[in-house]
Enzyme design. Structure first.
Site, PDB file in Angstrom:
ATOM      1  N   GLY A   1       0.713  -1.291   0.077  1.00  0.00           N
ATOM      2  CA  GLY A   1      -0.015   0.051   0.055  1.00  0.00           C
ATOM      3  C   GLY A   1       0.878   1.192   0.140  1.00  0.00           C
ATOM      4  O   GLY A   1       1.983   1.234   0.235  1.00  0.00           O
ATOM      5  N   ARG A   2       0.187   2.494  -0.378  1.00  0.00           N
ATOM      6  CA  ARG A   2       0.947   3.627  -0.371  1.00  0.00           C
ATOM      7  C   ARG A   2       0.185   4.718   0.572  1.00  0.00           C
ATOM      8  O   ARG A   2      -1.124   4.726   0.562  1.00  0.00           O
ATOM      9  CB  ARG A   2       0.971   4.253  -1.878  1.00  0.00           C
ATOM     10  CG  ARG A   2       1.910   3.277  -2.749  1.00  0.00           C
ATOM     11  CD  ARG A   2       1.935   4.066  -3.948  1.00  0.00           C
ATOM     12  NE  ARG A   2       2.500   3.301  -5.131  1.00  0.00           N
ATOM     13  CZ  ARG A   2       3.819   3.222  -5.334  1.00  0.00           C
ATOM     14  NH1 ARG A   2       4.623   3.865  -4.551  1.00  0.00           N
ATOM     15  NH2 ARG A   2       4.222   1.986  -6.352  1.00  0.00           N
ATOM     16  N   GLY A   3       1.025   5.587   1.156  1.00  0.00           N
ATOM     17  CA  GLY A   3       0.574   6.522   1.950  1.00  0.00           C
ATOM     18  C   GLY A   3       0.992   7.894   1.600  1.00  0.00           C
ATOM     19  O   GLY A   3       2.214   7.878   1.180  1.00  0.00           O
ATOM     20  N   SER A   4       0.688   9.002   2.092  1.00  0.00           N
ATOM     21  CA  SER A   4       1.134  10.294   2.060  1.00  0.00           C
ATOM     22  C   SER A   4       2.468  10.339   2.695  1.00  0.00           C
ATOM     23  O   SER A   4       3.476  11.304   2.286  1.00  0.00           O
ATOM     24  CB  SER A   4       0.372  11.327   2.727  1.00  0.00           C
ATOM     25  OG  SER A   4       0.200  11.045   4.020  1.00  0.00           O
ATOM     26  N   ALA A   5       2.868   9.515   3.751  1.00  0.00           N
ATOM     27  CA  ALA A   5       4.244   9.686   4.459  1.00  0.00           C
ATOM     28  C   ALA A   5       5.016   8.404   4.097  1.00  0.00           C
ATOM     29  O   ALA A   5       6.214   8.602   4.187  1.00  0.00           O
ATOM     30  CB  ALA A   5       4.096   9.329   5.973  1.00  0.00           C
ATOM     31  N   GLY A   6       4.450   7.422   3.137  1.00  0.00           N
ATOM     32  CA  GLY A   6       5.451   6.497   2.759  1.00  0.00           C
ATOM     33  C   GLY A   6       4.725   5.366   2.008  1.00  0.00           C
ATOM     34  O   GLY A   6       3.501   5.485   1.710  1.00  0.00           O
TER      35      GLY A   6
ATOM     36  N   VAL B   1       4.291   0.946   2.023  1.00  0.00           N
ATOM     37  CA  VAL B   1       4.196  -0.336   3.012  1.00  0.00           C
ATOM     38  C   VAL B   1       4.517  -1.405   2.198  1.00  0.00           C
ATOM     39  O   VAL B   1       3.867  -1.551   0.999  1.00  0.00           O
ATOM     40  CB  VAL B   1       3.072  -0.633   3.795  1.00  0.00           C
ATOM     41  CG1 VAL B   1       3.160  -2.024   4.550  1.00  0.00           C
ATOM     42  CG2 VAL B   1       2.560   0.605   4.712  1.00  0.00           C
TER      43      VAL B   1
ATOM     44  N   LYS C   1       7.521  -0.204   6.659  1.00  0.00           N
ATOM     45  CA  LYS C   1       6.841   1.065   6.385  1.00  0.00           C
ATOM     46  C   LYS C   1       8.080   1.931   5.758  1.00  0.00           C
ATOM     47  O   LYS C   1       8.816   2.374   6.587  1.00  0.00           O
ATOM     48  CB  LYS C   1       6.236   1.700   7.386  1.00  0.00           C
ATOM     49  CG  LYS C   1       5.370   2.927   6.991  1.00  0.00           C
ATOM     50  CD  LYS C   1       4.408   3.537   7.898  1.00  0.00           C
ATOM     51  CE  LYS C   1       3.562   4.721   7.475  1.00  0.00           C
ATOM     52  NZ  LYS C   1       2.626   4.445   6.776  1.00  0.00           N
TER      53      LYS C   1
ATOM     54  N   ASP D   1      -3.521   9.638  15.660  1.00  0.00           N
ATOM     55  CA  ASP D   1      -4.213   9.528  14.481  1.00  0.00           C
ATOM     56  C   ASP D   1      -5.005   8.097  14.200  1.00  0.00           C
ATOM     57  O   ASP D   1      -4.789   7.282  13.496  1.00  0.00           O
ATOM     58  CB  ASP D   1      -2.912   9.497  13.272  1.00  0.00           C
ATOM     59  CG  ASP D   1      -3.566   9.705  11.905  1.00  0.00           C
ATOM     60  OD1 ASP D   1      -4.727  10.132  11.717  1.00  0.00           O
ATOM     61  OD2 ASP D   1      -2.789   9.413  10.966  1.00  0.00           O
TER      62      ASP D   1
END
Length: 410
Positions: free
Chosen positions: A16-21, A23, A36, A130
């Site tokens: 998966g992808r997120g705004s901070a990095g 996984v 991560k 969060d």
């Protein structure tokens, strides 16, 4: 595509992808792991790297059955990574997107697990900051709990704190996801353990209703609602569960339960929730629709639009299927006071017309016509009665009162 992470780990596949990095599914000396990998621009920030290392002890020491444990922290060149336990399953957001809402028993069981995780973290002096469905993982290989719920594990401890450096966010900035932010954060106060309780109560509300109590519309409007509006009951929710939600969504942090108390209270309610179906409610609209959109609602059902979010890191792409953090200016007192309706958007019973919609206006017009017709009939009846009372003597003389009259003298 594989890549080495430090000297001990190999990242094999993106999960998966997120705004901070990003996984990754990885491999380490002790078997499969989740890695991560933080964004390269974050890894080049020496101040953030220093904070990352400083948090090592707290993050590595946090162990609980409902916490995704951090096994290692890697700082290697441009790589800055958290090596975590691999959970075979999905996250709560994915399940919520698929089912829209959950039966109360399963929802309460999942939230009770997360409350236990927060209790362990708070006892160790760690505030998550969060809590949201994206950060709750469901272990599909674990034993089923009440309502068929899979064990829930809370992940991403410390990430928000790591990124919330003074250089990146001044005192007038907010770190978090708008729908789950406690009022005290919006008002610029430092985050304490109570902010996690507020966020978790918001998650429980969302699992039950299919939407958050203060979400919808522009992020600034969402932030204002957290401070100025009160949550309204969900149709069909058990009273005891509702009172628990209200207490944990209190504006005053001191009024909320502690995580350990919340977990215990939720589990006490599980027997009474067994077999209860999901609540049958419709999501209220955050913003009024344009007139032409309202007129065509019956012909073409509106598509449910996911709420957007502002990326945490300037220039970062929002997650493809996840809400991201937001970094926003703290609203001033005048802004917070303006435009509030006093209560949050009122959930509608399923099938009820949306206020302002074509069906709602048609219903209102029919009601007005019916009331108007009734008023005309009433006036007509009153008029006939008045005419009858005033026309009893056709000769035009004064009416004779035979009941109280006395005979005349001869």
């Amino acid at each position: 595509m594989t890549r080495k992470i430090g000297s001990r780990y190999t990242a094999n596949q993106i999960l998966g992808r997120g705004s901070a990095g990003t996984v990754w599914l990885g491999e380490g000396p002790e078997g499969p792991v989740a890695i991560k990998l933080l964004r390269e621009d974050l890894a080049s920030d020496q101040e953030l790297v220093g904070r990352f290392v400083q948090e090592r002890t707290a993050l590595l020491g946090l162990e609980h059955r409902n916490v995704v444990s951090v096994r290692d922290l890697v700082v290697d060149g441009n790589d800055l990574a958290l090596v975590m336990d691999l959970v075979r399953g999905t996250d709560l957001r994915t399940r919520l997107d698929r089912e829209r809402r959950m039966a109360p028993e399963a929802a309460v069981a999942i939230v009770a697990d997360v409350a236990d995780a927060l209790a362990a973290a708070h006892a160790a002096g760690v505030v998550h900051r969060d809590v949201k469905p994206e950060n709750v993982l469901l272990d599909m290989q674990g034993p089923l709990g009440p309502g068929g719920a899979h064990p829930a594990l809370l992940t991403d401890f410390g990430v928000a704190k790591l990124i919330d450096s003074p250089r990146r966010t001044r005192a007038t900035k907010i770190i978090g996801t708008p729908d789950y932010l406690a009022p005290e954060i919006v008002e610029g106060l430092p985050p304490r353990a109570a902010v996690d309780i507020y966020a978790l109560a918001t998650v429980l509300y969302e699992l039950l209703a299919g939407f958050t109590p203060f979400g919808g519309g522009h992020p600034g409007a969402v932030l204002r609602r957290h401070v100025t509006e009160t949550v309204v009951p969900l149709p069909g929710i058990p009273e005891e569960l509702w009172q628990l939600l209200v207490q944990c969504l209190a504006k005053a942090p001191a009024s909320r339960l502690r995580a350990s108390e919340l977990g215990a209270r939720l589990r006490e309610q599980l027997p009474s929730l067994a077999g209860m179906p999901p609540l049958d409610v419709d999501e209220p609209d955050a913003e009024p629709q344009e007139a032409h959109e309202e007129e065509t609602e019956a012909a073409a059902p509106r598509e449910r639009v996911r709420r957007g979010a502002v990326p945490l890191v300037p220039g970062a792409k929002p997650d493809s299927n996840r809400d991201t953090h937001t970094s926003m200016r703290v609203p001033g007192p005048d802004e917070l006071a303006g435009g509030a309706r006093g209560t949050a958007r009122v959930p509608r019973a399923a099938g009820a017309p949306r206020p302002g919609s074509a069906r709602h206006r048609a219903t209102t017009r029919r009601r007005r016509i019916t009331l108007g017709a009734a008023a005309v009939v009433l006036l007509a009846v009153v008029g006939v009665g008045t005419w009858a009372a005033t026309s009893g003597d056709d000769s035009g003389g004064a009416p004779t009162d035979t009941k109280n009259s006395t005979p005349s003298s001869p």
